[in-house]
Design an enzyme around this catalytic site. Sequence first.
Site, PDB file in Angstrom:
ATOM      1  N   TYR A  57       0.848  -1.207   0.000  1.00 38.32           N
ATOM      2  CA  TYR A  57       0.000   0.000   0.000  1.00 38.32           C
ATOM      3  C   TYR A  57       0.868   1.236   0.000  1.00 38.32           C
ATOM      4  O   TYR A  57       1.858   1.300   0.713  1.00 38.32           O
ATOM      5  CB  TYR A  57      -0.910   0.021   1.240  1.00 38.32           C
ATOM      6  CG  TYR A  57      -2.355  -0.046   0.834  1.00 38.32           C
ATOM      7  CD1 TYR A  57      -2.973   1.067   0.269  1.00 38.32           C
ATOM      8  CD2 TYR A  57      -3.095  -1.215   0.967  1.00 38.32           C
ATOM      9  CE1 TYR A  57      -4.287   1.016  -0.149  1.00 38.32           C
ATOM     10  CE2 TYR A  57      -4.403  -1.275   0.548  1.00 38.32           C
ATOM     11  CZ  TYR A  57      -4.997  -0.154  -0.021  1.00 38.32           C
ATOM     12  OH  TYR A  57      -6.286  -0.209  -0.452  1.00 38.32           O
ATOM     13  N   GLU A  59      -0.567   4.902  -0.423  1.00 40.22           N
ATOM     14  CA  GLU A  59      -1.366   6.112  -0.652  1.00 40.22           C
ATOM     15  C   GLU A  59      -0.476   7.344  -0.542  1.00 40.22           C
ATOM     16  O   GLU A  59       0.368   7.437   0.348  1.00 40.22           O
ATOM     17  CB  GLU A  59      -2.508   6.186   0.356  1.00 40.22           C
ATOM     18  CG  GLU A  59      -3.608   5.179   0.059  1.00 40.22           C
ATOM     19  CD  GLU A  59      -4.753   5.247   1.049  1.00 40.22           C
ATOM     20  OE1 GLU A  59      -4.579   5.813   2.145  1.00 40.22           O
ATOM     21  OE2 GLU A  59      -5.828   4.721   0.723  1.00 40.22           O
ATOM     22  N   ASP A 203      -7.287  13.180 -25.052  1.00 44.22           N
ATOM     23  CA  ASP A 203      -7.346  11.793 -24.580  1.00 44.22           C
ATOM     24  C   ASP A 203      -6.794  10.909 -25.690  1.00 44.22           C
ATOM     25  O   ASP A 203      -7.458  10.677 -26.693  1.00 44.22           O
ATOM     26  CB  ASP A 203      -8.799  11.438 -24.249  1.00 44.22           C
ATOM     27  CG  ASP A 203      -8.968   9.976 -23.849  1.00 44.22           C
ATOM     28  OD1 ASP A 203      -7.980   9.219 -23.907  1.00 44.22           O
ATOM     29  OD2 ASP A 203     -10.100   9.597 -23.479  1.00 44.22           O
ATOM     30  N   THR A 229      -4.785   5.605 -21.714  1.00 50.61           N
ATOM     31  CA  THR A 229      -4.652   4.275 -21.131  1.00 50.61           C
ATOM     32  C   THR A 229      -3.219   3.834 -21.399  1.00 50.61           C
ATOM     33  O   THR A 229      -2.505   4.446 -22.193  1.00 50.61           O
ATOM     34  CB  THR A 229      -5.601   3.256 -21.795  1.00 50.61           C
ATOM     35  OG1 THR A 229      -5.304   3.236 -23.194  1.00 50.61           O
ATOM     36  CG2 THR A 229      -7.059   3.606 -21.588  1.00 50.61           C
ATOM     37  N   LYS A 232      -3.220  -0.025 -24.630  1.00 51.93           N
ATOM     38  CA  LYS A 232      -3.659  -0.141 -26.026  1.00 51.93           C
ATOM     39  C   LYS A 232      -2.426  -0.117 -26.933  1.00 51.93           C
ATOM     40  O   LYS A 232      -1.574  -0.985 -26.759  1.00 51.93           O
ATOM     41  CB  LYS A 232      -4.702   0.938 -26.310  1.00 51.93           C
ATOM     42  CG  LYS A 232      -5.962   0.727 -25.432  1.00 51.93           C
ATOM     43  CD  LYS A 232      -7.063   1.746 -25.646  1.00 51.93           C
ATOM     44  CE  LYS A 232      -8.209   1.501 -24.661  1.00 51.93           C
ATOM     45  NZ  LYS A 232      -9.262   2.546 -24.754  1.00 51.93           N
ATOM     46  N   ARG A 238      -2.750  -3.012 -18.084  1.00 46.46           N
ATOM     47  CA  ARG A 238      -4.004  -2.238 -18.024  1.00 46.46           C
ATOM     48  C   ARG A 238      -3.815  -1.126 -17.005  1.00 46.46           C
ATOM     49  O   ARG A 238      -3.482  -1.384 -15.848  1.00 46.46           O
ATOM     50  CB  ARG A 238      -5.148  -3.124 -17.552  1.00 46.46           C
ATOM     51  CG  ARG A 238      -5.599  -4.109 -18.545  1.00 46.46           C
ATOM     52  CD  ARG A 238      -7.009  -4.569 -18.248  1.00 46.46           C
ATOM     53  NE  ARG A 238      -7.928  -3.833 -19.062  1.00 46.46           N
ATOM     54  CZ  ARG A 238      -8.140  -4.099 -20.360  1.00 46.46           C
ATOM     55  NH1 ARG A 238      -7.481  -5.073 -20.958  1.00 46.46           N
ATOM     56  NH2 ARG A 238      -8.999  -3.391 -21.044  1.00 46.46           N
TER      57      ARG A 238
HETATM   58  C1  LIG Z   1     -10.247   2.987 -23.924  1.00 46.74           C
HETATM   59  C2  LIG Z   1     -10.524   4.434 -23.779  1.00 46.74           C
HETATM   60  C3  LIG Z   1     -10.779   5.023 -22.528  1.00 46.74           C
HETATM   61  C4  LIG Z   1     -11.051   4.220 -21.267  1.00 46.74           C
HETATM   62  O1  LIG Z   1     -10.146   3.361 -20.866  1.00 46.74           O
HETATM   63  P1  LIG Z   1     -10.515   2.178 -19.825  1.00 46.74           P
HETATM   64  O2  LIG Z   1      -9.163   1.745 -19.433  1.00 46.74           O
HETATM   65  O3  LIG Z   1     -11.311   1.184 -20.576  1.00 46.74           O
HETATM   66  O4  LIG Z   1     -11.256   2.805 -18.697  1.00 46.74           O
HETATM   67  C5  LIG Z   1     -10.909   6.391 -22.452  1.00 46.74           C
HETATM   68  N1  LIG Z   1     -10.819   7.150 -23.554  1.00 46.74           N
HETATM   69  C6  LIG Z   1     -10.614   6.629 -24.772  1.00 46.74           C
HETATM   70  C7  LIG Z   1     -10.532   7.530 -25.955  1.00 46.74           C
HETATM   71  C8  LIG Z   1     -10.473   5.249 -24.931  1.00 46.74           C
HETATM   72  O5  LIG Z   1     -10.304   4.735 -26.136  1.00 46.74           O
END
Ligand SMILES: *Cc1c(COP(=O)(O)O)cnc(C)c1O
Length: 421
Positions: A57, A59, A203, A229, A232, A238
């Site tokens: 932990y 925090e 994003d 994220t 991807k 993750r």
């Molecule tokens: C995948 C994605 C997210 C969210 O990601 P999670 O890890 O699934 O919560 C947010 N914004 C965009 C543009 C995404 O493609």
Amino acid sequence: MTKNLGLRTIAETDPELWELILAEEQRQARTMRLIPSENYASAAVLEATGSVLTNKYSEGYPGRRYYEGQQLIDQVEKLARNRAKALFGAEAANVQPYSGSPANLAVYFAFLDPGDTLMGMALPHGGHLTHGWNVSITGKYYNAVQYTVHPETHRLDFDAIRALAREHRPKIIVAGATAYPRIIDFAAFADIAREVEALFVADIAHISGLVAAGVHPSPVPHADVVTTTTHKTLRGPRGGMILMKKKHRKAINNAVFPGLQGGPHNHTTAALAVALAEAATDEFKVYAQQIVDNSKALAEALSERGFELVTGGSDNHLILVDLTSKNIPGKVAAQALDRAGIVCNYNTVPFDKRKPFDPSGIRLGTPSLTSRGMKQPEMVKLAQWMAEVVAKPEDEALTTRVANEVAELCKGFPAPGIPIR
Ligand SMILES: *Cc1c(COP(=O)(O)O)cnc(C)c1O
């Protein structure tokens, strides 16, 4: 004498679950994965994810924690943070968000009060749930204004986005997408945000690997805050991450912890550090360029076989296919392709005439296939199989034959992180 539980593995302690993991491993190895948000993390990333760091932990932030025993965890988090800053050329980074959705929520929490106006891309046009879509907390707690793509070109329409921003004066403008096959002009978004005095958030969840490698323009010089994220195209564990200008660091850090989250997932932070080091290599640049080359090759091979593509092609890792002219709903196609070992998802296309649960399109992406080393010739084979299956989705002999051929091809392209058993 008590048995040393630490030396027993999941195969021994929980054979039922082990069978499921093995079967999923085989499924991932034997099929062609075209889901653009998925990838194969390296064995090193998986190893860090499975490490003892999950036990700790912590925090707070390095140097300012609420628990003792952080001598090493602090170093792990600093390593991840510094690698993130260096890779993306960012002034500051927060590597604690549990995933992409909480990363976005933390940014909104830092700068918006409930009821404030947030502007993002509509989900059916390629935006994400967390960009203000009505079923998401981001569409319920904030006054969400949604922009769409151009009715004819199906590309971002900056005249319309500017007009909408002038009309609603949002506090935050979000750029980024889950289903947009073209380059995003972040400078154009920044210009609009500046005019209406909005905070500009980019994003880059889908494209952060492409951005890191320089095959997609970076929003970092233009945006106040960049969220992503980590699992991807970036090919890490993750998780989520926020890059920002120094002046926003305090607000964002406080929003992530203690605003939204408790203890960070240190095993994930470590795995992210591994992935960020991998992403800084020349090999990664080659991989990212090949993702785009494969996407263009697949788009061309599909077009040649009569598939209609949204915007006519792809500049990135993603292709959106409108199946209207093939007379087959997206869901029927996606399910038949899955039986044939070609895994994708059904998806709305811009201005879709069908319903969201039964839309007109399928969404394809090349990151996973590229991580396996597949190149243009494999994309042509794939398009051929897709054309056959989509023409006769009910033909079981055909889907079985294709599934076997796909599995045979996959054997020649072992996936990173999956042991050959
Ligand atoms: C995948 C994605 C997210 C969210 O990601 P999670 O890890 O699934 O919560 C947010 N914004 C965009 C543009 C995404 O493609």
